[in-house]
Design an enzyme around this catalytic site. Structure first.
Site, PDB file in Angstrom:
ATOM      1  N   MET A   1      31.547 109.515  13.165  1.00 27.52           N
ATOM      2  CA  MET A   1      30.624 108.405  11.511  1.00 27.52           C
ATOM      3  C   MET A   1      29.167 108.559  11.666  1.00 27.52           C
ATOM      4  O   MET A   1      28.354 109.011  12.549  1.00 27.52           O
ATOM      5  CB  MET A   1      30.442 107.143  11.785  1.00 27.52           C
ATOM      6  CG  MET A   1      30.058 106.008  11.009  1.00 27.52           C
ATOM      7  SD  MET A   1      29.890 104.590  10.942  1.00 27.52           S
ATOM      8  CE  MET A   1      30.769 103.586  11.683  1.00 27.52           C
ATOM      9  N   PRO A   2      28.640 110.042  10.684  1.00 31.98           N
ATOM     10  CA  PRO A   2      27.435 110.477  10.556  1.00 31.98           C
ATOM     11  C   PRO A   2      26.397 108.759   9.922  1.00 31.98           C
ATOM     12  O   PRO A   2      26.797 108.031   9.143  1.00 31.98           O
ATOM     13  CB  PRO A   2      27.230 111.208   9.696  1.00 31.98           C
ATOM     14  CG  PRO A   2      28.474 111.476   9.784  1.00 31.98           C
ATOM     15  CD  PRO A   2      29.478 110.345   9.846  1.00 31.98           C
ATOM     16  N   ILE A   3      25.321 109.408  10.735  1.00 30.14           N
ATOM     17  CA  ILE A   3      24.334 107.607  10.517  1.00 30.14           C
ATOM     18  C   ILE A   3      22.776 108.571  10.479  1.00 30.14           C
ATOM     19  O   ILE A   3      22.507 109.362  11.238  1.00 30.14           O
ATOM     20  CB  ILE A   3      24.137 106.869  11.527  1.00 30.14           C
ATOM     21  CG1 ILE A   3      25.757 105.967  11.781  1.00 30.14           C
ATOM     22  CG2 ILE A   3      22.921 105.643  11.179  1.00 30.14           C
ATOM     23  CD1 ILE A   3      25.672 105.062  12.776  1.00 30.14           C
TER      24      ILE A   3
END
Length: 63
Positions: A1-3
């Site tokens: 999950m990119p943040i």
């Protein structure tokens, strides 16, 4: 999950922050081929007196 974590000086409108979230999400999705529903964007607003530019606060510089 990119943040994505983004630090900005306080003072932007809710509409500007919403637009930033939309654009950053789209850019990450394109660059990483990641589904938008998996992308998180965190915006941290900092007071101008806590933002230093060339040895002075942004508040002191009138920014």
């Amino acid at each position: 999950m990119p943040i994505a974590q983004i630090n900005i000086m306080e003072g932007r409108s809710d509409e500007q922050k919403e637009a930033l979230i939309v654009e950053v999400t789209a850019a990450i999705s394109r660059a990483l081929d990641a589904p938008e529903q998996n992308i998180r964007v965190l915006i941290q607003e900092l007071p101008r007196q806590n933002w230093g530019i060339a040895g002075q606060s942004a508040k002191k510089l009138g920014r």
